[in-house]
Design a protein around this motif. Structure first.
Motif, PDB file in Angstrom:
ATOM      1  N   UNK A  66       0.880  -1.215   0.011  1.00 56.32           N
ATOM      2  CA  UNK A  66      -0.090   0.005  -0.098  1.00 56.32           C
ATOM      3  C   UNK A  66       0.746   1.267  -0.085  1.00 56.32           C
ATOM      4  N   UNK A  67       2.180   1.113  -0.062  1.00 58.55           N
ATOM      5  CA  UNK A  67       3.077   2.368  -0.037  1.00 58.55           C
ATOM      6  C   UNK A  67       3.672   2.831  -1.347  1.00 58.55           C
ATOM      7  N   UNK A  68       2.611   2.863  -2.350  1.00 57.63           N
ATOM      8  CA  UNK A  68       2.744   3.028  -3.768  1.00 57.63           C
ATOM      9  C   UNK A  68       3.532   4.572  -3.970  1.00 57.63           C
ATOM     10  N   UNK A  69       2.946   5.385  -3.368  1.00 56.37           N
ATOM     11  CA  UNK A  69       3.659   6.716  -3.472  1.00 56.37           C
ATOM     12  C   UNK A  69       4.964   6.638  -3.005  1.00 56.37           C
ATOM     13  N   UNK A  70       5.292   6.100  -2.112  1.00 58.80           N
ATOM     14  CA  UNK A  70       6.701   6.124  -1.599  1.00 58.80           C
ATOM     15  C   UNK A  70       7.545   5.397  -2.763  1.00 58.80           C
ATOM     16  N   UNK A  71       6.900   4.085  -3.152  1.00 61.05           N
ATOM     17  CA  UNK A  71       7.550   3.497  -4.182  1.00 61.05           C
ATOM     18  C   UNK A  71       7.762   4.314  -5.422  1.00 61.05           C
ATOM     19  N   UNK A  72       6.894   4.926  -5.909  1.00 56.10           N
ATOM     20  CA  UNK A  72       6.979   5.805  -6.940  1.00 56.10           C
ATOM     21  C   UNK A  72       8.100   6.951  -6.778  1.00 56.10           C
ATOM     22  N   UNK A  73       8.098   7.600  -5.452  1.00 54.09           N
ATOM     23  CA  UNK A  73       9.063   8.463  -5.196  1.00 54.09           C
ATOM     24  C   UNK A  73      10.506   7.915  -5.365  1.00 54.09           C
ATOM     25  N   UNK A  74      10.624   6.608  -4.828  1.00 53.80           N
ATOM     26  CA  UNK A  74      11.822   6.193  -4.759  1.00 53.80           C
ATOM     27  C   UNK A  74      12.362   5.883  -6.345  1.00 53.80           C
ATOM     28  N   UNK A  75      11.280   5.275  -6.744  1.00 57.90           N
ATOM     29  CA  UNK A  75      11.618   4.719  -8.347  1.00 57.90           C
ATOM     30  C   UNK A  75      12.238   5.942  -9.283  1.00 57.90           C
ATOM     31  N   UNK A  76      11.240   7.224  -9.020  1.00 56.68           N
ATOM     32  CA  UNK A  76      11.896   8.526  -9.682  1.00 56.68           C
ATOM     33  C   UNK A  76      13.074   8.810  -9.245  1.00 56.68           C
ATOM     34  N   UNK A  77      13.286   8.884  -7.929  1.00 58.49           N
ATOM     35  CA  UNK A  77      14.889   9.373  -7.618  1.00 58.49           C
ATOM     36  C   UNK A  77      15.779   8.553  -8.261  1.00 58.49           C
ATOM     37  N   UNK A  78      15.484   7.393  -8.178  1.00 57.56           N
ATOM     38  CA  UNK A  78      16.591   6.477  -8.809  1.00 57.56           C
ATOM     39  C   UNK A  78      16.791   6.922 -10.206  1.00 57.56           C
ATOM     40  N   UNK A  79      15.733   6.921 -10.672  1.00 56.72           N
ATOM     41  CA  UNK A  79      15.830   7.310 -12.356  1.00 56.72           C
ATOM     42  C   UNK A  79      16.058   8.711 -12.929  1.00 56.72           C
ATOM     43  N   UNK A  80      15.982   9.563 -12.086  1.00 59.50           N
ATOM     44  CA  UNK A  80      16.218  10.938 -12.449  1.00 59.50           C
ATOM     45  C   UNK A  80      17.779  11.494 -11.856  1.00 59.50           C
ATOM     46  N   UNK A  81      18.187  11.119 -10.561  1.00 58.90           N
ATOM     47  CA  UNK A  81      19.165  11.550  -9.894  1.00 58.90           C
ATOM     48  C   UNK A  81      19.909  10.223  -8.985  1.00 58.90           C
ATOM     49  N   UNK A  82      20.284   9.190 -10.187  1.00 56.21           N
ATOM     50  CA  UNK A  82      20.977   7.891  -9.355  1.00 56.21           C
ATOM     51  C   UNK A  82      22.050   8.296  -8.660  1.00 56.21           C
ATOM     52  N   UNK A  83      22.948   9.428  -9.025  1.00 53.09           N
ATOM     53  CA  UNK A  83      24.114   9.771  -8.220  1.00 53.09           C
ATOM     54  C   UNK A  83      23.860  10.240  -6.701  1.00 53.09           C
ATOM     55  N   UNK A  84      22.579  10.713  -6.208  1.00 50.62           N
ATOM     56  CA  UNK A  84      22.160  10.750  -4.925  1.00 50.62           C
ATOM     57  C   UNK A  84      22.041   9.465  -4.083  1.00 50.62           C
ATOM     58  N   UNK A  85      21.813   8.514  -4.904  1.00 51.83           N
ATOM     59  CA  UNK A  85      21.647   7.179  -3.789  1.00 51.83           C
ATOM     60  C   UNK A  85      23.217   6.762  -4.193  1.00 51.83           C
ATOM     61  N   UNK A  86      23.966   6.628  -4.871  1.00 45.05           N
ATOM     62  CA  UNK A  86      25.235   6.090  -5.087  1.00 45.05           C
ATOM     63  C   UNK A  86      26.227   6.841  -4.310  1.00 45.05           C
ATOM     64  N   UNK A  87      26.073   8.089  -4.099  1.00 40.44           N
ATOM     65  CA  UNK A  87      27.057   8.820  -3.288  1.00 40.44           C
ATOM     66  C   UNK A  87      26.302   9.172  -1.913  1.00 40.44           C
ATOM     67  N   UNK A  88      25.383   8.694  -1.729  1.00 39.99           N
ATOM     68  CA  UNK A  88      24.768   8.637  -0.230  1.00 39.99           C
ATOM     69  C   UNK A  88      25.684   8.060   0.616  1.00 39.99           C
ATOM     70  N   UNK A  89      25.939   8.445   2.070  1.00 36.50           N
ATOM     71  CA  UNK A  89      26.818   8.040   3.061  1.00 36.50           C
ATOM     72  C   UNK A  89      26.379   6.399   3.475  1.00 36.50           C
ATOM     73  N   UNK A  90      25.119   6.132   3.282  1.00 35.09           N
ATOM     74  CA  UNK A  90      24.474   4.886   3.594  1.00 35.09           C
ATOM     75  C   UNK A  90      24.523   3.947   2.413  1.00 35.09           C
TER      76      UNK A  90
END
Length: 144
Positions: A66-90
């Motif tokens: 039921x967390x579809x909006x968060x899933x979409x948010x994450x997928x969009x972030x991965x697609x548009x700004x992958x560097x934010x994920x890969x450069x994240x301290x975590x």
């Protein structure tokens, strides 16, 4: 933003981890109106925190259908700004199944070489005993 339900609370007064706990409970209890409200609040007001804690948000978003909006948010972030994920301290603490899911995203705006470099960095961080010069890897070493 005040919770639109009788006896509501102000989410601005809650830390983001508490909001995720409320979201998880609402999902477990199938309180869909509350789930939708909390997801919207998080996306609109806690985007920076969610980017800094992407691994947690990504994993949480796919633990409940039921967390579809968060899933979409994450997928969009991965697609548009992958560097934010890969450069994240975590980034290096991301679970293997989540990393696989990330790199299998068809809309990831990175070259295959860049993706491979990130996978190598992740593998080396998780397995420091491996030699850092991957040109000398054996077949056994390739199982990061």
């Amino acid at each position: 933003m005040v919770w639109p339900f009788e006896g509501g609370i102000s989410l601005e007064e809650c830390n983001t981890s508490e909001i995720f706990k409320i979201l998880d409970a609402a999902g477990e209890l199938s309180l869909q109106e509350l789930v939708a409200y909390l997801q919207s609040f998080l996306i609109e007001n806690k985007a920076n925190w969610m980017e800094e804690n992407f691994n947690f948000v990504y994993q949480t978003s796919f633990e409940n259908n039921s967390f579809l909006e968060l899933q979409k948010y994450c997928t969009d972030l991965i697609s548009k700004e992958p560097a934010k994920i890969f450069k994240s301290p975590n980034y290096f603490s991301i679970l293997e199944n989540l990393l696989i899911s990330l790199i299998q995203n068809d809309y990831l705006q990175m070259s295959e070489v860049q993706v491979w470099e990130q996978v190598i960095k992740w593998g080396l961080a998780r397995n420091p005993e491996l030699p850092s010069d991957f040109t000398n890897y054996s077949k056994n070493d390739s199982k990061l």
